[in-house]
Design an enzyme around this catalytic site. Structure first.
Site, PDB file in Angstrom:
ATOM      1  N   TYR A 117     -10.231   2.092  11.551  1.00  0.00           N
ATOM      2  CA  TYR A 117     -10.508   2.948  10.390  1.00  0.00           C
ATOM      3  C   TYR A 117     -10.003   4.353  10.683  1.00  0.00           C
ATOM      4  O   TYR A 117     -10.299   4.929  11.726  1.00  0.00           O
ATOM      5  CB  TYR A 117     -12.025   2.972  10.143  1.00  0.00           C
ATOM      6  CG  TYR A 117     -12.470   3.652   8.868  1.00  0.00           C
ATOM      7  CD1 TYR A 117     -12.785   2.907   7.733  1.00  0.00           C
ATOM      8  CD2 TYR A 117     -12.599   5.030   8.791  1.00  0.00           C
ATOM      9  CE1 TYR A 117     -13.211   3.513   6.569  1.00  0.00           C
ATOM     10  CE2 TYR A 117     -13.014   5.653   7.622  1.00  0.00           C
ATOM     11  CZ  TYR A 117     -13.333   4.894   6.514  1.00  0.00           C
ATOM     12  OH  TYR A 117     -13.756   5.500   5.362  1.00  0.00           O
ATOM     13  N   TYR A 448       6.865   4.223  -9.254  1.00  0.00           N
ATOM     14  CA  TYR A 448       5.430   4.457  -9.069  1.00  0.00           C
ATOM     15  C   TYR A 448       4.787   4.545 -10.448  1.00  0.00           C
ATOM     16  O   TYR A 448       5.114   5.435 -11.238  1.00  0.00           O
ATOM     17  CB  TYR A 448       5.229   5.765  -8.304  1.00  0.00           C
ATOM     18  CG  TYR A 448       3.838   6.002  -7.781  1.00  0.00           C
ATOM     19  CD1 TYR A 448       3.511   5.704  -6.464  1.00  0.00           C
ATOM     20  CD2 TYR A 448       2.844   6.537  -8.593  1.00  0.00           C
ATOM     21  CE1 TYR A 448       2.239   5.936  -5.964  1.00  0.00           C
ATOM     22  CE2 TYR A 448       1.571   6.769  -8.111  1.00  0.00           C
ATOM     23  CZ  TYR A 448       1.275   6.467  -6.794  1.00  0.00           C
ATOM     24  OH  TYR A 448       0.006   6.697  -6.301  1.00  0.00           O
TER      25      TYR A 448
END
Length: 529
Positions: A117, A448
């Site tokens: 993480y 995008y």
């Protein structure tokens, strides 16, 4: 303090202009805010940890909640509703390579699965905890954030992989250098996360994608330590650095990364150009890429996104004058906005913008000064806060991206936006979709797309709508020859479509590599492959 169920810091708000509010209601209708679970409610649902005690592992319920999901739209639906499918059983914050190795040994001993993480900003499910019988350990690397070595002569810097964007740049800036990697998640994302997901920065046209910047590092795998030397070049077989890039925590934990750096630029400037229609702009940016104009930023918006950008800027006398002037020059409602950026020496900046504006004018572009570009640069890391604002107005917002060759880009754009707009038609709901190109190459460009739809009061309905939209867009991307991800990675969201790109033997090769470095299957299962 960071929000536990949204983007960014709790006290920061990016308001929506009245003009943008009107545009949104015209496109989608009034929004409805679902009931949101409180922090106290969600904490009461965190189950007891299944992990035995360890001095480096915290079973604190709030830490486990804050490490349960990332920043994708499904993550938000789970977090905001409080209906979170699974939590990590513990969170560790190692500070050394030795502690990482000790934690991997502990995970093997107790049969736990490990999720590396970083900043928790993944948007494709890379850090999400999946339900399962085995306990889950979240390995938060953000305390491993030091600059370990700086080779000023070779322009190489070695960092611990948990360093976040602003801290990395501050440590380099003190020595007169920059990495130049600025993804939109820059305030929170980490160097290790960039490498693990093949990140792309907003100014990668000058500085390069993360695979261009990553020179080597150290990977702590369950099977042992993999050192990746930082040679300037090597012909000694396949490059194992490429295996670490995009590995999404499946091979092990990247604890150190050596990156290629540059001296801080002496100057930086932005410019805006409007085209009468998107096709003119597309041809202009293709020429800029193929003629290798030394820009740092090329961002071409469709007419729909151009309208959104102008609406977000609000209503002002200056903006009204700009729109009137553009209309006189033939750039009316179908206009497309191009933002250009250049950095380096003052001479380089002047040369780059001069060449780019010359190409733009040759394709009918109308120069609109530097103010729109400066506005974008000033707000670029605040724009994700709009997700909070829109949710609180009753709208869901998500993004997806791909890349294709220049002859594919127009078809990809039309296909993706069309399936998104039609996907919820049977439910009587509209979808507002718009796109831009933000990275161009000599052979093609990325695409995008942002899309919005109204939230339902039922979180299950919102999740079903997202799945329908995501599947429709992903299938359109694959059908039209695009990559399933240009910059967000694979995670869980893109995993079903990876075989279309890699082929069955390509996937088997990736699985074999995972087995070699992680023979016990500890690392981030259910992601990538």
């Amino acid at each position: 303090m960071r929000r536990w169920n949204g983007w960014g810091e709790e006290g920061v708000v990016f308001p929506l202009s009245e003009k943008a509010r009107v545009l949104l209601q015209e496109q989608l209708g009034p929004g409805t805010l679902p009931r949101e679970a409180t922090l106290e409610e969600v904490l009461s649902r965190v189950p007891p940890s299944r992990l035995p005690p360890h001095p480096l592992v915290s079973p604190d319920p709030e830490e486990r909640l804050r490490h349960a999901r990332g920043q994708s739209l499904p993550d938000w639906i789970f977090l905001r509703s409080g209906q979170i499918p699974a939590f990590p059983d513990g969170v560790a914050f190692p500070t050394t390579n030795e502690e990482v190795r000790a934690l991997l040994a502990y995970a093997r001993e107790v049969g736990a699965r490990v999720i590396p993480y970083g900043g928790g900003t993944s948007v494709a499910g890379q850090v999400s905890v999946l339900p399962g019988e085995a306990p889950v350990l979240s390995l938060d690397l953000r305390r491993m954030n030091r600059l370990l070595r700086l080779d000023e002569k070779s322009l190489l810097a070695t960092f611990e992989a948990g360093v976040q964007g602003p801290d990395l740049e501050a440590q380099l800036r003190a020595w007169g250098f920059t990495l130049g990697h600025f993804p939109q998640s820059f305030p929170y994302s980490t160097l290790g996360g960039w490498v693990a997901t093949r990140s792309v920065g907003q100014e990668s046209l000058r500085y390069g994608r993360i695979e261009d910047l990553f020179a080597g590092g150290r990977l702590e795998a369950p099977a042992g330590t993999l050192l990746l030397p930082s040679f300037p070049a090597s012909a000694a077989g396949p490059d194992l650095k490429q295996a670490a890039l995009g590995s999404e925590g499946r091979l092990g934990v990247l604890t150190e990364a050596t990156v290629r750096i540059r001296p801080l630029p002496k100057a930086e400037a932005f410019a805006a150009v409007f085209f009468r229609e998107f096709g003119e702009g597309l041809e202009a940016v293709r020429r800029m890429a193929q003629e290798e104009v030394p820009l740092s930023l090329v961002r071409l918006s469709t007419p729909e996104e151009t309208a959104v950008n102008l609406a977000l800027a609000g209503q002002s006398r200056g903006l009204a004058l700009l729109e009137a002037w553009l209309a006189l020059r033939g750039a009316g409602p179908g206009r497309a906005l191009l933002l250009l950026g250049a950095s380096g020496t003052r001479a380089r900046v002047s040369q780059a913008l001069g060449e780019a504006l010359g190409i733009a004018r040759a394709h009918g572009g109308v120069y609109a000064g530097q103010a729109p570009g400066r506005f974008w640069a000033h707000h670029r890391f605040r724009q994700p806060y709009l997700r909070n604002t829109l949710w609180e107005m009753g709208y869901a917002v998500d993004t997806l991206e791909t890349a294709g060759t220049w002859n594919q880009v127009p078809r990809l754009l039309l296909a993706v936006e069309a399936v998104l707009r039609e996907a919820l038609g049977e439910e009587g709901e509209r979808v507002y979709a718009f796109s831009h190109l933000s990275r161009v190459y000599p052979t093609g460009a990325n695409l995008y797309t942002t899309y919005l739809f109204r939230l339902h009061r039922d979180p299950g309905t919102n999740l079903a709508r997202w799945r329908k939209l995501k599947a429709a867009a992903s299938q359109a991307i694959v059908a039209h020859g695009g990559t399933i991800s240009h910059q967000h990675g694979v995670g869980t969201d893109h995993l079903p479509y990876l075989e279309a790109e890699k082929g069955p033997w390509g996937l088997e090769a990736l699985r074999a590599l995972c087995r070699a470095l992680d023979p016990w299957g500890l690392m981030n299962p259910g992601k990538l492959v």
